[in-house]
Scaffold this active site. Sequence first.
Site, PDB file in Angstrom:
ATOM      1  N   LYS A   1       0.835  -1.204   0.000  1.00 14.78           N
ATOM      2  CA  LYS A   1       0.000   0.000   0.000  1.00 14.78           C
ATOM      3  C   LYS A   1       0.877   1.265   0.000  1.00 14.78           C
ATOM      4  CE  LYS A   1      -3.872   1.960   2.633  1.00 14.78           C
ATOM      5  NZ  LYS A   1      -4.796   1.725   3.753  1.00 14.78           N
TER       6      LYS A   1
ATOM      7  N   SER B   1      -9.469   2.102   2.507  1.00 21.10           N
ATOM      8  CA  SER B   1      -8.488   2.888   1.767  1.00 21.10           C
ATOM      9  C   SER B   1      -7.448   2.030   1.041  1.00 21.10           C
ATOM     10  CB  SER B   1      -7.773   3.860   2.717  1.00 21.10           C
ATOM     11  OG  SER B   1      -7.036   3.169   3.697  1.00 21.10           O
ATOM     12  N   SER B   2      -7.417   0.705   1.320  1.00 18.87           N
ATOM     13  CA  SER B   2      -6.456  -0.164   0.607  1.00 18.87           C
ATOM     14  C   SER B   2      -7.053  -0.603  -0.731  1.00 18.87           C
ATOM     15  CB  SER B   2      -6.103  -1.384   1.467  1.00 18.87           C
ATOM     16  OG  SER B   2      -5.719  -1.010   2.774  1.00 18.87           O
TER      17      SER B   2
ATOM     18  N   ILE C   1      -7.851   0.974   9.891  1.00 16.30           N
ATOM     19  CA  ILE C   1      -8.262   1.599  11.150  1.00 16.30           C
ATOM     20  C   ILE C   1      -9.761   1.362  11.335  1.00 16.30           C
ATOM     21  CG2 ILE C   1      -8.633   3.785  12.364  1.00 16.30           C
ATOM     22  CD1 ILE C   1      -6.043   4.807  11.199  1.00 16.30           C
ATOM     23  N   GLY C   2     -10.551   1.737  10.311  1.00 18.39           N
ATOM     24  CA  GLY C   2     -12.000   1.589  10.421  1.00 18.39           C
ATOM     25  C   GLY C   2     -12.601   0.771   9.298  1.00 18.39           C
ATOM     26  N   GLY C   3     -11.788  -0.093   8.678  1.00 22.94           N
ATOM     27  CA  GLY C   3     -12.306  -0.947   7.605  1.00 22.94           C
ATOM     28  C   GLY C   3     -11.475  -0.924   6.342  1.00 22.94           C
ATOM     29  N   SER C   4     -10.291  -0.324   6.386  1.00 21.31           N
ATOM     30  CA  SER C   4      -9.509  -0.082   5.168  1.00 21.31           C
ATOM     31  C   SER C   4      -8.898  -1.321   4.530  1.00 21.31           C
ATOM     32  CB  SER C   4      -8.408   0.944   5.440  1.00 21.31           C
ATOM     33  OG  SER C   4      -8.974   2.217   5.571  1.00 21.31           O
TER      34      SER C   4
END
Length: 234
Positions: A44, A119-120, A140-143
């Site tokens: 990433k 985000s990934s 962090i929150g679902g990335s």
Amino acid sequence: GEALEVNREVNCVTDFIHGCEDQLQKLKKQKEKGLLYGIPISIKDHINCKGHISSGGMVKFLGQVKEEDSVIVQVLKHQGGIPFVKTNIPQTMINYDCSNPIFGQTLNPLNPQKSPGGSSGGEGALIAGGGSILGVGSDIGGSIRLPSSFCGLCGLKPTGNRISPPGCSDRPFVPTVTGMLGPMARDVDSLALCMKALLCQEMFQLDPTVPPIPFNEQVRLRAAPTSPPAQQQG
């Protein structure tokens, strides 16, 4: 070659990591083969690789070439893995899409009308498109979990502090939830192999803040069903 092809279709790669061919030649001469020997691994964007930028999708980081590999990249190389590309993210990584003003929009290879998630997202798109078999994202929150879901892949957000943190571009904010690096792949066995490879003495020596707890194969096998439900009923 495959990665280039996928990138042409969905715009998921931000950089090719130079020196990966040299690394492969070095590996061939080593007597001990690591758990990830010869496996090309996508990384990433925000995870530091020596000689490359970690943009975070932000223009202000474009001139900042990193002088060191982050710990996770060092450990992947120690285990014989070959980091070969960096993949796209949304700007600042606080988004479930995958677009930024530098590299543009990444598309979902399963349906180019859709987002690969974030985000990934570059990782999700590249692996789902067949351009990589194993990647490292962050969550962090679902990335990791969202792009894995959107792209039909498997992904793992490990427990906080289980793996050395990114060594990456600075964020414009401080998250209150522990962000974690983790693997993305097409199947659970690949995730397990990657975790087993990462949780090694090299990791614990390079980052003494990581608890030196190796991967527990027995816990994973106990958690996995031994046979499909239909066979159990029969």
